[in-house]
Motif scaffolding. Structure first.
Motif, mmCIF file in Angstrom:
data_model
loop_
_atom_site.group_PDB
_atom_site.id
_atom_site.type_symbol
_atom_site.label_atom_id
_atom_site.label_comp_id
_atom_site.label_asym_id
_atom_site.label_seq_id
_atom_site.Cartn_x
_atom_site.Cartn_y
_atom_site.Cartn_z
ATOM 1 N N ILE A 110 0.818 -1.212 0.000
ATOM 2 C CA ILE A 110 0.000 0.000 0.000
ATOM 3 C C ILE A 110 0.853 1.264 0.000
ATOM 4 C CG2 ILE A 110 -0.351 0.174 2.502
ATOM 5 C CD1 ILE A 110 -3.058 0.672 -0.179
ATOM 6 N N GLU A 111 1.993 1.241 0.678
ATOM 7 C CA GLU A 111 2.882 2.407 0.676
ATOM 8 C C GLU A 111 3.414 2.679 -0.729
ATOM 9 O OE1 GLU A 111 7.189 3.869 2.465
ATOM 10 O OE2 GLU A 111 6.114 2.279 3.509
ATOM 11 N N ASP A 128 -5.490 9.096 -8.779
ATOM 12 C CA ASP A 128 -6.095 8.638 -7.543
ATOM 13 C C ASP A 128 -5.697 7.179 -7.337
ATOM 14 O OD1 ASP A 128 -8.101 7.500 -5.699
ATOM 15 O OD2 ASP A 128 -9.135 9.421 -5.964
ATOM 16 N N ILE A 129 -5.300 6.816 -6.138
ATOM 17 C CA ILE A 129 -4.875 5.451 -5.857
ATOM 18 C C ILE A 129 -5.959 4.431 -6.235
ATOM 19 C CG2 ILE A 129 -5.624 5.436 -3.446
ATOM 20 C CD1 ILE A 129 -3.028 3.847 -2.806
ATOM 21 N N ARG A 130 -7.213 4.849 -6.202
ATOM 22 C CA ARG A 130 -8.315 3.945 -6.563
ATOM 23 C C ARG A 130 -8.237 3.504 -8.017
ATOM 24 N NH1 ARG A 130 -13.086 7.629 -4.263
ATOM 25 N NH2 ARG A 130 -11.709 9.126 -5.286
ATOM 26 N N ALA A 147 0.919 6.544 -6.963
ATOM 27 C CA ALA A 147 -0.224 7.400 -7.301
ATOM 28 C C ALA A 147 0.181 8.867 -7.286
ATOM 29 C CB ALA A 147 -1.379 7.147 -6.332
ATOM 30 N N ASN A 148 0.984 9.246 -6.316
ATOM 31 C CA ASN A 148 1.457 10.635 -6.256
ATOM 32 C C ASN A 148 2.361 10.962 -7.436
ATOM 33 O OD1 ASN A 148 0.252 11.862 -3.928
ATOM 34 N ND2 ASN A 148 1.415 10.412 -2.709
ATOM 35 N N TYR A 158 0.652 4.150 -2.843
ATOM 36 C CA TYR A 158 0.416 5.549 -2.473
ATOM 37 C C TYR A 158 1.452 6.456 -3.138
ATOM 38 C CZ TYR A 158 -0.206 9.729 0.357
ATOM 39 O OH TYR A 158 -0.411 11.017 0.756
ATOM 40 N N LYS A 159 2.719 6.061 -3.065
ATOM 41 C CA LYS A 159 3.790 6.848 -3.677
ATOM 42 C C LYS A 159 3.648 6.883 -5.194
ATOM 43 C CE LYS A 159 7.264 6.020 -0.088
ATOM 44 N NZ LYS A 159 8.554 5.342 0.214
#
Length: 85
Positions: free
Chosen positions: A63-64, A76-78, A70-71, A67-68
């Motif tokens: 998940i980390e 959006d991470i979704r 996606a940034n 998240y990175k």
């Protein structure tokens, strides 16, 4: 609370595969190389990204990392969890 249906290992593997495919598709649309993505999320080599995208060694994103990514990809991470066939 009612019992939830058991989720098979195959379903989990398919979920990981779809996430990896979505990351790869978006990465390519944004014209970002595996190496640039790896460096952007703090990896020194492309190895992890390449193995995940190729489906080798049962590697997958945590998940980390998602998240990175996606940034970096400015999404959006979704978007990584869209399961359309």
């Amino acid at each position: 609370m009612e019992n939830l249906q058991e989720i098979s290992q195959e379903e989990i593997q398919e979920l990981h595969r779809k996430i990896a495919d979505n990351v790869k598709k978006i990465r390519k649309q944004k014209n970002i190389s595996q190496l640039n993505l790896a460096h952007s999320i703090g990896h020194k080599t492309v190895s992890t990204i390449a193995k995940i995208e190729a489906g080798h060694e049962n590697k997958h994103y945590n998940i980390e990392q998602l998240y990175k990514i996606a940034n970096v990809l400015q999404v959006d991470i979704r978007d990584f969890f869209i399961l359309s066939k």
